[in-house]
Design a protein around this motif. Structure first.
Motif, short mmCIF file in Angstrom:
data_model
loop_
_atom_site.label_atom_id
_atom_site.label_comp_id
_atom_site.label_asym_id
_atom_site.label_seq_id
_atom_site.Cartn_x
_atom_site.Cartn_y
_atom_site.Cartn_z
N ALA A 326 0.83 -1.21 0.00
CA ALA A 326 0.00 0.00 0.00
C ALA A 326 0.87 1.27 0.00
N VAL A 327 1.91 1.25 0.81
CA VAL A 327 2.80 2.42 0.88
C VAL A 327 3.52 2.63 -0.46
N SER A 328 3.82 1.52 -1.15
CA SER A 328 4.58 1.59 -2.41
C SER A 328 3.83 2.27 -3.54
N LEU A 329 2.52 2.46 -3.36
CA LEU A 329 1.75 3.13 -4.42
C LEU A 329 2.11 4.61 -4.53
N HIS A 330 2.79 5.14 -3.53
CA HIS A 330 3.23 6.53 -3.59
C HIS A 330 4.59 6.61 -4.26
N HIS A 331 4.57 7.01 -5.51
CA HIS A 331 5.83 7.06 -6.23
C HIS A 331 5.82 8.13 -7.30
N ALA A 332 7.01 8.45 -7.82
CA ALA A 332 7.13 9.44 -8.89
C ALA A 332 6.56 8.86 -10.19
N GLU A 333 6.23 9.72 -11.14
CA GLU A 333 5.78 9.26 -12.45
C GLU A 333 6.99 9.24 -13.39
N ASN A 398 24.13 8.31 -12.39
CA ASN A 398 23.43 7.98 -13.64
C ASN A 398 22.01 7.50 -13.35
N ILE A 399 21.04 8.05 -14.05
CA ILE A 399 19.65 7.66 -13.83
C ILE A 399 19.01 7.20 -15.13
N SER A 400 18.31 6.07 -15.09
CA SER A 400 17.63 5.56 -16.28
C SER A 400 16.49 6.48 -16.69
N ASP A 401 16.30 6.58 -18.00
CA ASP A 401 15.15 7.32 -18.52
C ASP A 401 13.97 6.35 -18.59
N LEU A 402 13.04 6.49 -17.66
CA LEU A 402 11.94 5.52 -17.58
C LEU A 402 10.86 5.75 -18.63
N THR A 403 10.94 6.90 -19.33
CA THR A 403 9.95 7.11 -20.39
C THR A 403 10.32 6.26 -21.62
N ALA A 404 11.57 5.73 -21.60
CA ALA A 404 12.03 4.96 -22.76
C ALA A 404 11.64 3.48 -22.68
N ARG A 407 5.41 1.35 -20.25
CA ARG A 407 4.78 1.96 -19.08
C ARG A 407 4.63 0.97 -17.91
N GLU A 408 4.23 -0.23 -18.22
CA GLU A 408 3.97 -1.21 -17.17
C GLU A 408 5.24 -1.58 -16.40
N ARG A 409 6.33 -1.76 -17.15
CA ARG A 409 7.61 -2.05 -16.50
C ARG A 409 8.09 -0.87 -15.68
N ALA A 410 7.89 0.33 -16.22
CA ALA A 410 8.29 1.54 -15.52
C ALA A 410 7.52 1.66 -14.19
N GLU A 411 6.22 1.38 -14.25
CA GLU A 411 5.39 1.45 -13.05
C GLU A 411 5.88 0.47 -11.98
N SER A 412 6.22 -0.73 -12.42
CA SER A 412 6.68 -1.74 -11.48
C SER A 412 8.01 -1.33 -10.84
#
Ligand code: ZN
Ligand code: ZN
Length: 596
Positions: A326-333, A398-404, A407-412
């Motif tokens: 439940a706590v993990s649902l709070h995350h960046a987009e 170094n930070i991964s570009d999650l828009t690349a 979406r589903e993998r990025a969300e996980s």
């Protein structure tokens, strides 16, 4: 922890003080000092000679260190070359033994020990561990080639000429590799196939662009193209041969488990600690149980806020997991991920200054960047410390570009690295973890300690800072922050548990999955990744927990010794000033120096 030689050193200091009290002739003390000074000086010039010789003997290591010399050399991995490595190490072990260890000052004593361990370990790896025979991923020309092209050690034309020389004997290199490989493990064979195939990219489009941008003469250009072509062919041939070994039933593969005897030795060479693997294992199990108790309390506190609609599970671990989810649902987009981390690094900088944790100012050469393409796909975030010999001291977060990615993998990924977890990640990789330590490491003039960096010190430091930051108020003592901290920390102690059991016992996959899923609350994908890693590494997974355990013990000892004079900032500044030496040696130096 007081080792035998510390004890002797103390005795020397004691006698030295006594002499002064008895007003011994000044010349005695002076001559003793100058004898010490000359021992240090001759050791210092020895290490300079040694290092240049070492890089020539190990051109691939020279490339990794950014030395800028001997890059054209490529060692053909045949038996003669391995024998030469052993002879080289034995020769320098002998040279070392001619120094009067007791005459050296603390810094050089430590360098002595580091070199001795490095040389002994080289001999042991080749003649006893023999991974050159059973690990086909040992052979890959792409990493060094990438470095030769991209390091700024010379103008582009010269770098391309160096690459051309380096690749001259690529076919011989892979032929020798296939000859020396004997009863490999299935897992390392698969890894070698993936990594060599992936490595072909290095010889692709961007290299072609560099060649076009250069002003090489036509003959130089032709010969480089020819050698690149042969290298690609040799790599493909190598991959094909390995695939064939996997496909036909005639190859004998050895078990990926190295067994207790080799494990113990590898642990002592790689980690360099007074702890035995069993002691660390026991500490890890008790840390895990301790974290579970804290998490149970925190999950109960958080239950009404996050799970009031649900029925509370009877099972403790399941209840904790329900709250974590439940706590993990709070995350960046995904779109805001990079900016979120940039803001976080700024906040972490302000925090360590306000809380007086380091002598830090914001002009330190630390940069946050989107992960370069060649590194991407492995982890969400990482740190690149400056190479020991690099002119630039910049360390990168170094930070991964999650828009690349889908979406589903990025969300996980983002649920796993939710709001609170993400800040622990930035502490570990960025400030005051790897990036900050990297900055101190390149400030430190101590070449030996920077070159032969100890993995347990480096990882242990990053892990140490996680708890230290929370204890000092990062996250405002929020129960969510601590719950996620314990979840994160469970990784580190479970790493120890699975590594030891996978390598030394008949540990089965079902037990592995059960531990990481039910007791460390990891997702399926993470568990599979870890299972793979535990088959193609040994001891390395222990570095995190072991290093942090040692640093915490050192901090306690130091605080005790300093009494009223103790400050956390002073501890951090001192600790980091020794470069990336094993914590055991830093302890000896810090505790001793203070006694003088
Ligand atoms: Zn001693
Ligand atoms: Zn790390």
């Amino acid at each position: 922890m007081i080792s035998i030689h510390n004890h002797r050193l103390n005795t020397t200091i004691f006698l030295y003080c006594l002499m002064i009290l008895l007003s011994a002739p000044a010349c005695n003390t002076a001559s003793k000092q100058s004898a010490k000074k000359s021992a240090d000086d001759s050791f210092e010039s020895f290490t300079l000679r040694f290092l240049d010789d070492y890089w020539k003997q190990n051109p691939s290591a020279a490339i990794s260190a950014g030395y800028g010399k001997y890059y054209e050399l490529l060692k053909i991995p045949n038996q003669d070359a391995f024998d030469a490595d052993i002879a080289f190490s034995k020769k320098y072990l002998d040279s070392l033994s001619h120094f009067n260890y007791e005459m050296l000052s603390g810094k050089y004593k430590t360098d002595y020990k580091i070199l001795e361990n490095q040389l002994r370990s080289t001999v042991w790896y080749i003649d006893t561990f023999r991974n050159q025979q059973w690990d086909p991923s040992y052979y890959n020309l792409s990493n060094d080639s990438y470095e030769i092209i991209n390091q700024q050690f010379a103008p582009l034309n010269d770098r391309l000429k160096t690459l051309s020389q380096h690749l001259q004997y690529a076919p011989e290199y892979y032929r020798a590799a296939l000859q020396i490989i004997h009863e490999p493990t299935r897992e390392y064979t698969e890894l070698a196939i993936n990594q060599n195939e992936g490595g072909l990219d290095v010889f692709g489009q961007s290299l072609a662009d560099s060649i076009r941008a250069s002003s090489l003469t036509q003959p130089d250009r032709d010969s480089l193209q020819l050698r690149i072509g042969r290298t690609i062919a040799a790599m493909k041939q190598y991959v094909a041969s390995l695939r064939k070994m996997l496909a036909v039933g005639t190859t004998t593969f050895r078990d990926f488990r190295i067994g207790k005897e080799l494990y113990d030795r590898k642990f002592s060479y790689d980690i360099v600690t007074d702890y035995t693997p069993e002691e660390i294992y026991k500490l890890a199990v008790s840390a895990k149980n301790n974290y579970h108790r804290h998490m149970y309390t925190l999950a109960n506190v958080l239950w009404p806020k996050y799970c009031s609609e649900k029925k509370k599970p009877e099972d403790t671990l399941l209840m904790i997991k329900t709250v974590i989810d439940a706590v993990s649902l709070h995350h960046a987009e995904p779109e805001h991920f990079v900016d979120t981390i940039k803001a976080q690094i700024n906040a972490l900088e302000r925090f360590i200054i306000q809380h007086n944790l380091f002598d830090y100012d914001t002009t330190y050469p630390l940069q946050v960047r989107v992960m370069p393409a060649y590194m991407s796909g492995v982890s969400l975030a990482s740190a690149s410390q400056a190479l020991p010999y690099a002119n630039s001291a910049v360390t990168y977060y170094n930070i991964s570009d999650l828009t690349a990615i889908p979406r589903e993998r990025a969300e996980s990924q983002l649920r796993e690295h939710n709001h609170w977890m993400l800040s622990i990640l930035s502490i570990h990789e960025g400030i005051p973890g790897h990036c900050l330590q990297g900055v101190y490491n390149s400030k430190s003039p101590d070449t030996i300690k920077a070159i032969f960096a100890n993995g347990a010190m480096v990882e242990g430091w990053a892990v140490y800072t996680e708890r230290m930051m929370l204890e000092n108020g990062w996250g405002n003592q929020a129960p969510e922050m601590w719950l996620m901290f314990y979840k994160w920390s469970l990784r580190e102690c479970c790493n120890v548990m699975v590594d030891y059991q996978m390598q030394c016992t008949d540990y089965q996959k079902s037990a592995f999955v059960n531990l990481l899923t039910n007791e460390a609350f990891q997702e399926k994908e993470q568990v599979e990744e870890k299972y793979h890693r535990a088959k193609v590494s040994q001891v390395q997974l222990c570095a995190y927990f072991t290093g942090a355990t040692e640093i915490n013990a050192l901090r306690d000892a130091y605080r005790h010794q300093q009494g009223k004079a103790y400050s956390l900032k002073d501890f951090h500044e001192k600790f980091l000033s020794y470069g990336s030496a094993p914590v055991k040696y830093i302890s000896e130096l810090m505790i001793n120096e203070n006694k003088q």
